[in-house]
Design an enzyme around this catalytic site. Structure first.
Site, PDB file in Angstrom:
ATOM      1  N   CYS A  56      -8.330  13.271  32.643  1.00 13.74           N
ATOM      2  CA  CYS A  56      -9.010  13.002  31.374  1.00 13.74           C
ATOM      3  C   CYS A  56      -8.015  12.510  30.326  1.00 13.74           C
ATOM      4  CB  CYS A  56      -9.714  14.255  30.857  1.00 13.74           C
ATOM      5  SG  CYS A  56     -10.507  13.970  29.262  1.00 13.74           S
TER       6      CYS A  56
ATOM      7  N   ASP B 275     -13.806   0.719  37.730  1.00 16.72           N
ATOM      8  CA  ASP B 275     -14.349  -0.650  37.731  1.00 16.72           C
ATOM      9  C   ASP B 275     -15.253  -0.992  38.915  1.00 16.72           C
ATOM     10  OD1 ASP B 275     -12.808  -0.862  35.487  1.00 16.72           O
ATOM     11  OD2 ASP B 275     -11.356  -2.278  36.317  1.00 16.72           O
TER      12      ASP B 275
ATOM     13  N   LYS C 130      -8.466  15.107  40.779  1.00 14.63           N
ATOM     14  CA  LYS C 130      -8.758  13.780  40.212  1.00 14.63           C
ATOM     15  C   LYS C 130      -7.666  13.478  39.189  1.00 14.63           C
ATOM     16  CE  LYS C 130     -11.940  10.529  38.481  1.00 14.63           C
ATOM     17  NZ  LYS C 130     -12.013  10.273  37.061  1.00 14.63           N
TER      18      LYS C 130
END
Length: 329
Positions: A102, A206, A141
């Site tokens: 994050c 993306d 992540k």
């Protein structure tokens, strides 16, 4: 077959990214219905869990039909992260995921999320302690690095594997980039192709069309892709990607009728799970995405985001086909 420890998740799994204020149970239910293979909760503050903060605890709600599902935690203190992993385990998820990605200032500048990319030894130590504190598979992540001069993801992934993580999802930007510019998948591929790495590597960033998902699968060799922004207001995206990867054919886009039906489903679950007031308010961020591209839709969107009564909103949704059917293929 790709596996996270012993959990089989498909030949080329599609993961729903954990998105704050988006990937709650109502949204996850729709993504699961349309083909997401693995889902993660919104990220949960370790400090919030330890303090028993209502908002953090509510995010632990998971449902049987969502499996396999991971609960994602973030924080900057190793002891708090260990404790929160133990609290998460009692909610009975399939996976504990650690958020080291994050980029938001209030998270990263406190040394949590992507902030920990400035202290790789601490990142490795924290991960090792969390792995030891739970029987569940732990995944991570993260991003390529903090900035252009610290893109150490190949080495970082190897070190995290060595302390016990079972999979890694990599967003192809640095923290400094936030969400700007194009995601760089070359380092994701380099991580995947590291001969010392044997855990699954999922690429993120993306993937906004089925064609790009297949292109990146072939070009970069990742085990699967994590999909975030492209799924907002578009849970059908998972179905479209799966079909294209399997057949090379593009499915037709969701019809207006299907968009209305799913928006109603989303709203109904939101109100049921959060109560009418909060369910109605938090649903407002989704309407623009569900009805993107419809000519002259602004007056109706204004109604949807200003009405406070559930029944009134359902009535407006019910009139969309009659009002806008002619504007949509």
């Amino acid at each position: 077959m790709v596996k996270i420890k012993d959990i089989e998740i498909g030949e080329f799994p599609l993961l729903l990214a954990p998105m704050e204020d988006v990937s709650d149970p109502p949204f996850r239910a729709l993504c699961k219905k349309y083909g997401a293979d693995v889902m993660y909760t919104e990220f949960i503050s370790s400090e919030g869990l330890i303090r028993d903060a209502a908002k953090s605890v509510q995010k632990l709600d998971i449902f049987e039909y969502e499996r396999p599902i991971g609960i994602q935690i973030f924080g900057s203190e190793i002891d708090s992260m260990k404790q929160s992993a133990e609290i998460c385990e009692s909610a009975n998820p399939d996976i504990i995921d650690i958020n080291y990605g994050c980029p938001v200032k209030k998270v990263a500048c406190k040394g949590a999320g992507a902030g920990i990319l400035q202290d790789i030894p601490k990142m490795v130590s924290m991960t090792a302690e969390i792995v030891k504190s739970t029987n569940l598979p732990v995944t991570v992540k993260t991003r390529l690095g903090w900035d252009e001069s610290s893109k150490h993801i190949v080495e970082v992934a190897e070190r995290l594997q060595d302390v016990g993580i079972q999979a890694i999802s990599i967003h192809g930007r640095t923290r400094k980039q936030m969400y700007k510019g194009e995601a760089d998948w070359t380092l994701i591929a380099e991580t995947k192709n590291n001969p010392r790495l044997h855990i699954p590597v999922f690429g993120n960033g993306d993937i906004d069309s089925p064609q790009k998902a297949l292109e990146y699968k072939n070009k970069y060799g990742v085990d699967g892709v994590m999909i975030g922004r492209a799924s907002i207001g578009n849970p059908w995206f998972f179905r479209e990607v799966k079909h294209f990867v399997e057949t090379g054919e593009l499915l037709p886009k969701a019809t207006l009728e299907e968009r209305v039906k799913v928006t109603k489903e989303h709203l109904e679950f939101s109100v049921r799970w959060k109560g009418e007031r909060l369910g109605v308010v938090e649903m407002r961020r989704h309407y623009a995405n569900y009805f993107k591209g419809i000519e002259n839709f602004k007056p109706t969107r204004t109604q949807l985001v200003t009405l406070d009564e559930y029944e009134e909103i359902v009535e407006v949704l019910g009139g969309i086909m009659d009002q806008y059917g002619a504007y949509v293929d």
